[in-house]
Design an enzyme around this catalytic site. Structure first.
Site, PDB file in Angstrom:
ATOM      1  N   TYR A 142       0.867  -1.181   0.000  1.00 17.24           N
ATOM      2  CA  TYR A 142       0.000   0.000   0.000  1.00 17.24           C
ATOM      3  C   TYR A 142       0.905   1.232   0.000  1.00 17.24           C
ATOM      4  O   TYR A 142       1.378   1.682   1.042  1.00 17.24           O
ATOM      5  CB  TYR A 142      -0.943   0.008   1.207  1.00 17.24           C
ATOM      6  CG  TYR A 142      -1.780   1.258   1.292  1.00 17.24           C
ATOM      7  CD1 TYR A 142      -2.489   1.723   0.175  1.00 17.24           C
ATOM      8  CD2 TYR A 142      -1.881   1.991   2.475  1.00 17.24           C
ATOM      9  CE1 TYR A 142      -3.253   2.877   0.244  1.00 17.24           C
ATOM     10  CE2 TYR A 142      -2.649   3.143   2.559  1.00 17.24           C
ATOM     11  CZ  TYR A 142      -3.327   3.579   1.445  1.00 17.24           C
ATOM     12  OH  TYR A 142      -4.070   4.730   1.505  1.00 17.24           O
ATOM     13  N   ASP A 156      -2.013  -1.249  -4.098  1.00 16.11           N
ATOM     14  CA  ASP A 156      -2.432   0.110  -4.430  1.00 16.11           C
ATOM     15  C   ASP A 156      -1.171   0.959  -4.467  1.00 16.11           C
ATOM     16  O   ASP A 156      -0.600   1.264  -3.419  1.00 16.11           O
ATOM     17  CB  ASP A 156      -3.424   0.611  -3.373  1.00 16.11           C
ATOM     18  CG  ASP A 156      -3.803   2.073  -3.593  1.00 16.11           C
ATOM     19  OD1 ASP A 156      -3.343   2.673  -4.590  1.00 16.11           O
ATOM     20  OD2 ASP A 156      -4.563   2.614  -2.760  1.00 16.11           O
ATOM     21  N   HIS A 176     -12.012   1.518  -4.470  1.00 21.30           N
ATOM     22  CA  HIS A 176     -11.212   0.713  -5.405  1.00 21.30           C
ATOM     23  C   HIS A 176     -11.982  -0.547  -5.780  1.00 21.30           C
ATOM     24  O   HIS A 176     -12.888  -0.974  -5.053  1.00 21.30           O
ATOM     25  CB  HIS A 176      -9.889   0.283  -4.761  1.00 21.30           C
ATOM     26  CG  HIS A 176      -8.976   1.412  -4.424  1.00 21.30           C
ATOM     27  ND1 HIS A 176      -7.816   1.663  -5.108  1.00 21.30           N
ATOM     28  CD2 HIS A 176      -9.048   2.355  -3.451  1.00 21.30           C
ATOM     29  CE1 HIS A 176      -7.206   2.708  -4.570  1.00 21.30           C
ATOM     30  NE2 HIS A 176      -7.931   3.137  -3.559  1.00 21.30           N
TER      31      HIS A 176
END
Lengths: 260, 260
Positions: B111, B152, B253
DNA sequence: GACCATATAG
DNA sequence: CTATATGGTC
């Protein structure tokens, strides 16, 4: 005529429950407490779409009362000052009072302060508020005879209105001073509709969200209909509808209905 | 082998979506980001009841990553320091890295910091973090050849990965320095799995909750699978599953899945 | 816009 | 435990 009272603990969160309940329980008037919303944000359309008239007095986050009525009400007003114009208007900053007339019956919808804990500032406010309520009723009684005063009183007058797992002594909602303050109000000529039909204890209208109180039926009967004598005579029944408290995301209170 | 990545924006809020998605999409590994929960409060049972193994690295309120795997993973570790023991451990206070091995594939679930806005403190942290990521991968590449680095990335490498209603110039997630920092990472030998199969733009994995961005398809492709060359050769497809973004209370998302 | 923390209320 | 307000993050 059927008049119901229900502390919904946020009308926006409970809107679907209220709509479903109205569809299954076609009362003439539903008195709501703790709507917790300013008037501009009250979900007015969904109620009116059901064919009801709506009268509201709300504020941000706390308190808030509403009248939902199948027929239009007359002489609707919010706050104590509507009948006590000389009163300090500060008392009406908290939106706890709304009233209107249907037929020959004046309905007074109240959300009595909770008081938090015996002895603290909010408790003193609760006692002061009940004194003002008495003056308010005296003023109303000059013009109205048949009164249905209902709502969340945050007081259980008798020990049998409280489950037996709680130390009642000096407990908020059961302390002697607040019970006395409510008795002083009722002494103007009001009687508890529920007690006309049901003598025994163990009937509750509120169960704390905490400690699975509903599952264990550890409740309090603090939502009431108090009627002036002629109306009390006309009362045909008064029942607590426990069903809504069983739903998902329920209010901690459940409706109480009186019929004339 | 199917490996999916999904920023769920709170696993507790999105648990039902994740369970339903796993039931309909039996991937081998699902990499989650923004679980937003400490390890003790992660809803472990519901995932394990589905027959998955779970590896988590979370913190309160922010960040948090998890690996959900049909088969047990080996050599699981969280944080950069697991492969860079001389690093200041402060970099691992934010839980953004977890890795494990399935078969001959090392999965690295990331992340990447968002960076807030170009030029501010969080942006500088994002650039520093990407430099550390490069060192981390260099360390891992000493032992592992087939790597699937996904998650991500909070960076769209090409303008065609961004809808055309945004002024890209110096925009967070598209600025030259962060794109360069990511390119420096990829220069170690990683390639974008999605771009092996799809050349055109207009494919997105994230849509801002605001301004009805999803309804208007104003999205960004910022969730990626970056593969080392041998694994890139084995990639059979890479698709974005837009469906979960259409559900009620969706994550902002949506999952991306690569298959070998 | 949706999430989390904290504070306050009940 | 379940609400709402505020402030921070993304």
């Amino acid at each position: 005529m059927k008049i119901a009272t229900w502390n919904v603990n946020s009308i926006r969160t409970r809107l679907e429950h209220v709509i479903n309940w109205l569809n299954q329980n076609p009362v003439d008037v539903l008195c709501l407490q703790e709507t917790k919303v300013i008037d501009a944000d009250f979900p007015r359309q969904p109620i009116e779409k059901l064919g009801y008239h709506l009268y509201i007095s709300g504020q941000k986050a706390y308190n808030g009362v509403a009248l939902i009525s199948r027929q239009p009400l007359t002489d609707v007003s919010a706050g104590f000052c509507a009948f006590l114009p000389n009163l300090d208007p500060e008392i009406d900053q908290q939106k706890r009072v709304i009233t209107g007339v249907l037929g020959d019956v004046r309905i007074i919808n109240l959300y009595v302060p909770n008081g938090s804990a015996v002895g603290n500032e909010k408790y003193e406010y609760k006692l002061r508020w009940l004194k003002v309520l008495r003056e308010y009723l005296q003023a109303i009684l000059k013009s109205d005879a048949a009164i249905c005063m209902c709502g969340d009183f945050n007081i259980a007058l008798e020990d049998k209105d409280i489950h037996d797992q709680v130390k009642i002594d000096n407990h908020i909602m059961a302390s002697v001073p607040e019970r006395q303050a409510l008795q002083d109000v009722l002494s103007l000529g009001f009687a508890d509709a529920f007690r006309k039909f049901t003598a025994e204890g163990g009937h509750f209208s509120w169960w704390d969200y905490r400690t699975s109180a509903f599952k264990r039926n550890l409740g309090w009967r603090i939502d009431h209909h108090y009627l002036t004598s002629a109306l009390y005579e006309r009362a045909k029944n008064c029942i607590i509808d426990v069903e809504p408290r069983k739903l998902t995301q329920p209010s901690d209170h459940t409706p109480v209905i009186v019929e004339f």
